[in-house]
Design an enzyme around this catalytic site. Sequence first.
Site, PDB file in Angstrom:
ATOM      1  N   GLU A  47       0.774  -1.141   0.063  1.00  0.00           N
ATOM      2  CA  GLU A  47       0.061  -0.018  -0.105  1.00  0.00           C
ATOM      3  C   GLU A  47       0.921   1.270   0.088  1.00  0.00           C
ATOM      4  O   GLU A  47       0.440   2.122  -0.646  1.00  0.00           O
ATOM      5  CB  GLU A  47      -0.966   0.167   1.379  1.00  0.00           C
ATOM      6  CG  GLU A  47      -1.837  -1.102   1.489  1.00  0.00           C
ATOM      7  CD  GLU A  47      -2.894  -1.422  -0.021  1.00  0.00           C
ATOM      8  OE1 GLU A  47      -2.889  -0.330  -0.771  1.00  0.00           O
ATOM      9  OE2 GLU A  47      -3.385  -2.491  -0.336  1.00  0.00           O
ATOM     10  N   HIS A 105       1.591   2.386  -3.619  1.00  0.00           N
ATOM     11  CA  HIS A 105       0.382   3.076  -4.121  1.00  0.00           C
ATOM     12  C   HIS A 105       0.499   4.468  -3.508  1.00  0.00           C
ATOM     13  O   HIS A 105       0.446   5.521  -4.299  1.00  0.00           O
ATOM     14  CB  HIS A 105      -0.751   2.462  -3.766  1.00  0.00           C
ATOM     15  CG  HIS A 105      -0.978   1.078  -4.486  1.00  0.00           C
ATOM     16  ND1 HIS A 105      -0.915   1.130  -5.950  1.00  0.00           N
ATOM     17  CD2 HIS A 105      -1.711   0.073  -3.876  1.00  0.00           C
ATOM     18  CE1 HIS A 105      -1.248  -0.239  -6.264  1.00  0.00           C
ATOM     19  NE2 HIS A 105      -1.582  -1.010  -5.027  1.00  0.00           N
TER      20      HIS A 105
END
Length: 629
Positions: free
Chosen positions: A413, A416
Amino acid sequence: MTKINKSFIQVIVILFAAFSIFAQSPERKDVPEQYRWNLADIYPTVSDWQADVNMLNSEVENLSVYQGKLGESADVLYDALSTASNLGKTLYKTWTYASNLSNQDLNNSEAQAMMQQMTAIGTKFGEVTAFFDPEILQIPTEKIDKFFAEKPELKENFDMYIDNIQRLRAHTLTQEEEKILASFGLISGVESDVYDIFTNAEKPFPKVTLVSGEEVELTPSSYTRYRTLENREDRAKVFAAFFDGYGEFKNTLGANLGGKVKKDWVYAKNRKYDSSLEAALNADNLPVSVYTTLIAEVNKNLPTLHRALALKKRMLGVDELHYYDLYVPLVQKVDMSFTVEQGQKVLLSALKPLGNEYVSTLQTAYDNRWIDYIPTVGKRSGAYSTGGAYDVHPYILMNWTDDYESVSTLAHELGHTMHSYFSNKFQPFSKADYATFVAEIASTVNENFLNDYAVKNAKSDEEKLYLLGSYLELLRTTVFRQTSFAEFEWDIHKKVEAGEPLTGEDMCSIYSDIVNRYYGNDEGVCVVDDYIQYEWSYIPHFLGYNFYVFQYATSLIYGTAIVEKIKENGQPAVDDYYNILKGGGSEYPTELIRQAGIDPMSPEPVALTMQKMNTVMDEMEAILDKMGK
């Protein structure tokens, strides 16, 4: 926010340890602040959020004044796009706040009501601006070029948006034809709906009796659990019963999927594409060669898959590897425990190769509470990163469980988040969003660096073998399995486009040929039992998506190739990689990947990934030799 002192951290660590032993998730109010994201960075209060929502509700309507005028002048077009972009930026910001607030506690009725407001205003924004694309499409290319010359800021901010519309001119029909084609949207998803209802509810679920005497029912969800059973006889029973159950309805399921494939070709043909594949890839301006190169290069490297299967056979200690053995973990999971602070520290070290700016931004994310860590009552499960608050910073939702998987998920994550952070920082809002085709590269790069670091710092051979084995399985299932799906999807579409019949029997034959080739059935690498010919009917992606699964493979391949280049070439390769991180949607995806030092239409990225895969197997075999296994 300034850094908190050490004594406070120690208190938090103790509190977190206490939370970890609770069988039930804590209430949100009981979680220390450091483990909760700070949504006040977006809006200090809900009232501030509501003020922006009220503004949007009134201002969005005013965009209609530009209808019929976008082609009048460069100034009018720029004003219209700038106004819409600014309102869109606020829409994303309000949506991100409401969505995050809702996801941190799905029982919060106020947050649910806020999301209903967002859905309504998002629909309104779409309806009011629906004239933008058709009007811009009607502006001649020469006139657009003239507008760009007259108003450089129009080109600087909106050239990609305009080009994305203009390049579809050859595939856009007359207004009346578009209307007719759009009307078929009411039935375009029927095949997926039929499949979901039939396979999850109405199709009989087979039952098998395990060696323990327990009778189990094989639903699509329970199958994923029982296919990993330790007893081989049980696994064989589970696979045979489950897929034979699909085989009993191969004609029905084949007719349903065949209808979807025919629908794809009708849409593509009417929009003047040469194939359904070309039509699907054109959304991101991807050349068909990206898809065909992937399949060709992966097929050339099937010996590497066969080596991985031989290693699996060795580690499982079986005389003959069967397809039903593939889901058994290569190595038993080892106990690797991490608090949030320990996971943060690991990632700061693991991601050092990406440079000081990258690592310092990670530290800022930790210190300034961009991340919501702890599973609490009512919190959404899973994990995600959102960069929708363009002028603020990205946010991550996590559900930390004190294990290596939590560290790996955070690494993913954060990839991202860094992608969104740098794209938002270096691109205007109109170019900050990035295409699906590049979206998973940054997350994959992070996961690769984490794996390398974890292997290097493993406390034992067992731990190292677990990490290497997990990574090898990721490469096998993502690069090879997803590419085999992509090849099947392409083959069934080609049959329809050639005017040939496509039945459930045909699909079984096509799928069987592909799986036998990939897994080396004829060479004795892995026995692919006859019932595996029905596996295609178990994959929902073929119904719900359109030439999508190949991107799972390409993302892992490009991310792995980039990491291998950074390890070999150092800072110049890091600088190249930042072209993706900072690029957003400023270029089309394949160009961004080229600027990152990887040619997606060449054999190189697959070759680098296979090099990595073979290195992993070299390490695993050396450890097994050392252990005498």
